[in-house]
Scaffold this active site. Structure first.
Site, PDB file in Angstrom:
ATOM      1  N   SER A   1     -20.956 -21.221  26.949  1.00  0.00           N
ATOM      2  CA  SER A   1     -22.185 -21.850  27.646  1.00  0.00           C
ATOM      3  C   SER A   1     -21.726 -22.972  28.567  1.00  0.00           C
ATOM      4  CB  SER A   1     -22.818 -22.553  26.477  1.00  0.00           C
ATOM      5  OG  SER A   1     -24.069 -23.340  27.335  1.00  0.00           O
TER       6      SER A   1
ATOM      7  N   TYR B   1     -23.035 -28.470  19.373  1.00  0.00           N
ATOM      8  CA  TYR B   1     -22.969 -27.448  20.047  1.00  0.00           C
ATOM      9  C   TYR B   1     -22.391 -27.348  21.432  1.00  0.00           C
ATOM     10  CZ  TYR B   1     -25.321 -23.492  23.013  1.00  0.00           C
ATOM     11  OH  TYR B   1     -25.431 -22.474  23.715  1.00  0.00           O
TER      12      TYR B   1
HETATM   13  N1  LIG Z   1     -30.231 -18.740  25.606  1.00  0.00           N
HETATM   14  C1  LIG Z   1     -29.821 -19.492  26.388  1.00  0.00           C
HETATM   15  O1  LIG Z   1     -30.235 -20.330  27.323  1.00  0.00           O
HETATM   16  C2  LIG Z   1     -28.057 -19.668  26.234  1.00  0.00           C
HETATM   17  C3  LIG Z   1     -27.322 -20.357  27.182  1.00  0.00           C
HETATM   18  C4  LIG Z   1     -26.204 -20.577  26.829  1.00  0.00           C
HETATM   19  C5  LIG Z   1     -25.461 -19.675  26.035  1.00  0.00           C
HETATM   20  N2  LIG Z   1     -26.048 -19.160  25.089  1.00  0.00           N
HETATM   21  C6  LIG Z   1     -25.228 -18.340  24.168  1.00  0.00           C
HETATM   22  O2  LIG Z   1     -25.530 -17.101  24.269  1.00  0.00           O
HETATM   23  C7  LIG Z   1     -25.577 -16.406  22.835  1.00  0.00           C
HETATM   24  C8  LIG Z   1     -26.779 -15.619  22.645  1.00  0.00           C
HETATM   25  O3  LIG Z   1     -27.797 -16.513  22.699  1.00  0.00           O
HETATM   26  P1  LIG Z   1     -29.508 -16.238  22.625  1.00  0.00           P
HETATM   27  O4  LIG Z   1     -30.067 -17.076  23.443  1.00  0.00           O
HETATM   28  O5  LIG Z   1     -29.671 -15.104  22.888  1.00  0.00           O
HETATM   29  O6  LIG Z   1     -29.751 -16.390  21.111  1.00  0.00           O
HETATM   30  P2  LIG Z   1     -30.734 -15.813  19.945  1.00  0.00           P
HETATM   31  O7  LIG Z   1     -31.920 -15.282  20.711  1.00  0.00           O
HETATM   32  O8  LIG Z   1     -30.753 -16.846  18.954  1.00  0.00           O
HETATM   33  O9  LIG Z   1     -29.862 -14.607  19.358  1.00  0.00           O
HETATM   34  C9  LIG Z   1     -28.789 -14.796  18.555  1.00  0.00           C
HETATM   35  C10 LIG Z   1     -28.273 -13.297  18.108  1.00  0.00           C
HETATM   36  O10 LIG Z   1     -27.029 -13.963  17.003  1.00  0.00           O
HETATM   37  C11 LIG Z   1     -27.276 -13.337  15.816  1.00  0.00           C
HETATM   38  N3  LIG Z   1     -26.604 -14.169  14.966  1.00  0.00           N
HETATM   39  C12 LIG Z   1     -27.021 -15.350  14.488  1.00  0.00           C
HETATM   40  N4  LIG Z   1     -26.204 -15.735  13.726  1.00  0.00           N
HETATM   41  C13 LIG Z   1     -25.219 -14.783  13.251  1.00  0.00           C
HETATM   42  C14 LIG Z   1     -23.961 -14.547  12.421  1.00  0.00           C
HETATM   43  N5  LIG Z   1     -23.569 -15.441  11.399  1.00  0.00           N
HETATM   44  N6  LIG Z   1     -23.448 -13.349  12.518  1.00  0.00           N
HETATM   45  C15 LIG Z   1     -23.680 -12.428  13.372  1.00  0.00           C
HETATM   46  N7  LIG Z   1     -24.734 -12.384  14.422  1.00  0.00           N
HETATM   47  C16 LIG Z   1     -25.498 -13.650  14.261  1.00  0.00           C
HETATM   48  C17 LIG Z   1     -28.792 -13.237  15.948  1.00  0.00           C
HETATM   49  O11 LIG Z   1     -29.221 -12.312  14.833  1.00  0.00           O
HETATM   50  P3  LIG Z   1     -29.228 -12.528  13.363  1.00  0.00           P
HETATM   51  O12 LIG Z   1     -29.968 -13.991  13.273  1.00  0.00           O
HETATM   52  O13 LIG Z   1     -29.929 -11.492  12.495  1.00  0.00           O
HETATM   53  O14 LIG Z   1     -27.900 -12.570  12.673  1.00  0.00           O
HETATM   54  C18 LIG Z   1     -29.354 -12.985  17.039  1.00  0.00           C
HETATM   55  O15 LIG Z   1     -29.053 -11.608  17.239  1.00  0.00           O
HETATM   56  C19 LIG Z   1     -25.238 -17.589  21.971  1.00  0.00           C
HETATM   57  O16 LIG Z   1     -23.719 -17.672  21.839  1.00  0.00           O
HETATM   58  C20 LIG Z   1     -25.586 -18.992  22.730  1.00  0.00           C
HETATM   59  O17 LIG Z   1     -25.225 -19.995  22.276  1.00  0.00           O
HETATM   60  C21 LIG Z   1     -27.295 -18.803  25.206  1.00  0.00           C
END
Ligand SMILES: NC(=O)c1ccc[n+]([C@@H]2O[C@H](COP(=O)([O-])OP(=O)(O)OC[C@H]3O[C@@H](n4cnc5c(N)ncnc54)[C@H](OP(=O)(O)O)[C@@H]3O)[C@@H](O)[C@H]2O)c1
Length: 255
Positions: free
Chosen positions: A142, A155
């Site tokens: 990120s 985080y």
């Molecule tokens: N959205 C943003 O603005 C943003 C910005 C920068 C970086 N990111 C990064 O991008 C990635 C995805 O973010 P997102 O916003 O798409 O998050 P999200 O919508 O919360 O989705 C997270 C995904 O990870 C899975 N997950 C959570 N815990 C897990 C575990 N222990 N084992 C396997 N899967 C797991 C969740 O499914 P389950 O709960 O069913 O496991 C879900 O599929 C993350 O690494 C986040 O830090 C996001």
């Protein structure tokens, strides 16, 4: 978009948000995509929603904090579908930690998922890819890992660890035939950011983020960071001395 070079892709954290958008986009381009997350129902619902696309979505429920399960799942995917050409290690979560939330368990769980979850999957994947002398690995960190930000001591530290991990690994992988990318998104509209109570600058839709990630992966770029206007400012902030950085960030975030 250009036809991708990957036949078999594995995405962790694929049931929602960025991972789900990426899985659907890659299946739309004809890739077979193994999708992992903890909730099996969500994975099957996503696979159903992708019926009719050129490629397929294959659910493989997995908790990435379980190192042995990561190795077993990888072996299962490769036995059923062949070698993984591209793996996107994307599972992660965010939890803001104010001074009142300073509990060891909160830091431990963020590191276990965001950092160790990537290590747990990268280690067996690299073993397999290095044996073949081929493959592409991508790690989702990120822009919050660039520098310390308010309430992000848990985080941000986990994402900074991933950025350093990827930089070191990039050097170690030279000449092995294995490509490595580091994905640093800005704000993307997902279930994760839906919890944010502040206005998110340069917010992107997950489909837009997925298209940018695929373009970067196709070009085998090391860092895939977006949107560029947000990234530009954050990279500039990275160069500032502390005496300038702290007052500026306090003022911008009103911390
Ligand atoms: N959205 C943003 O603005 C943003 C910005 C920068 C970086 N990111 C990064 O991008 C990635 C995805 O973010 P997102 O916003 O798409 O998050 P999200 O919508 O919360 O989705 C997270 C995904 O990870 C899975 N997950 C959570 N815990 C897990 C575990 N222990 N084992 C396997 N899967 C797991 C969740 O499914 P389950 O709960 O069913 O496991 C879900 O599929 C993350 O690494 C986040 O830090 C996001």
């Amino acid at each position: 978009m250009q036809k991708p070079q990957w036949s078999v892709v594995w995405i962790t954290g694929a049931s929602k948000g960025i991972g789900a958008a990426l899985a659907l986009a890659l299946a739309g381009l004809g890739c077979g995509v193994a999708i992992s997350a903890r909730n099996s129902q969500d994975l099957h619902a996503l696979a159903r929603s992708g019926a009719g696309l050129r490629g397929e979505l294959w659910p493989y429920p997995l908790d990435v904090t379980d190192g042995a399960a990561c190795a077993t799942t990888l072996a299962q995917i490769e036995a059923e579908h062949g070698c993984i050409d591209l793996a996107v290690l994307n599972a992660g979560t965010h939890r803001p930690l104010s001074l009142d939330d300073f509990e060891i368990a909160a830091f431990e769980s963020l590191m276990q998922l965001n950092y160790m979850g990537v290590v747990n999957t990268a280690v067996p994947l690299l073993r397999s890819m290095r044996r073949r002398g081929a493959g592409q690995l991508a790690i989702t960190a990120s822009v919050a890992g660039y520098r310390g930000l308010p309430t992000a001591s848990g985080y941000g530290a986990s994402k900074a660890a991933l950025i350093n991990f990827a930089e070191a690994l990039k050097l170690d992988l030279a000449g092995t035939g294995v490509a490595l990318s580091l994905i640093n998104p800005g704000f993307v509209r997902t279930p994760l950011t839906a919890r944010n109570r502040f206005s998110m600058p340069f917010l992107l839709e997950p489909e837009d983020a997925a298209a940018r990630i695929i373009r970067g992966l196709q070009r085998r770029r090391f860092e895939i960071a977006f949107p560029w206007r947000f990234v530009f400012w954050l990279k500039l902030f990275r160069l500032l001395p502390y005496w300038l950085y702290f007052p500026l960030v306090r003022r911008i975030t009103r911390a």
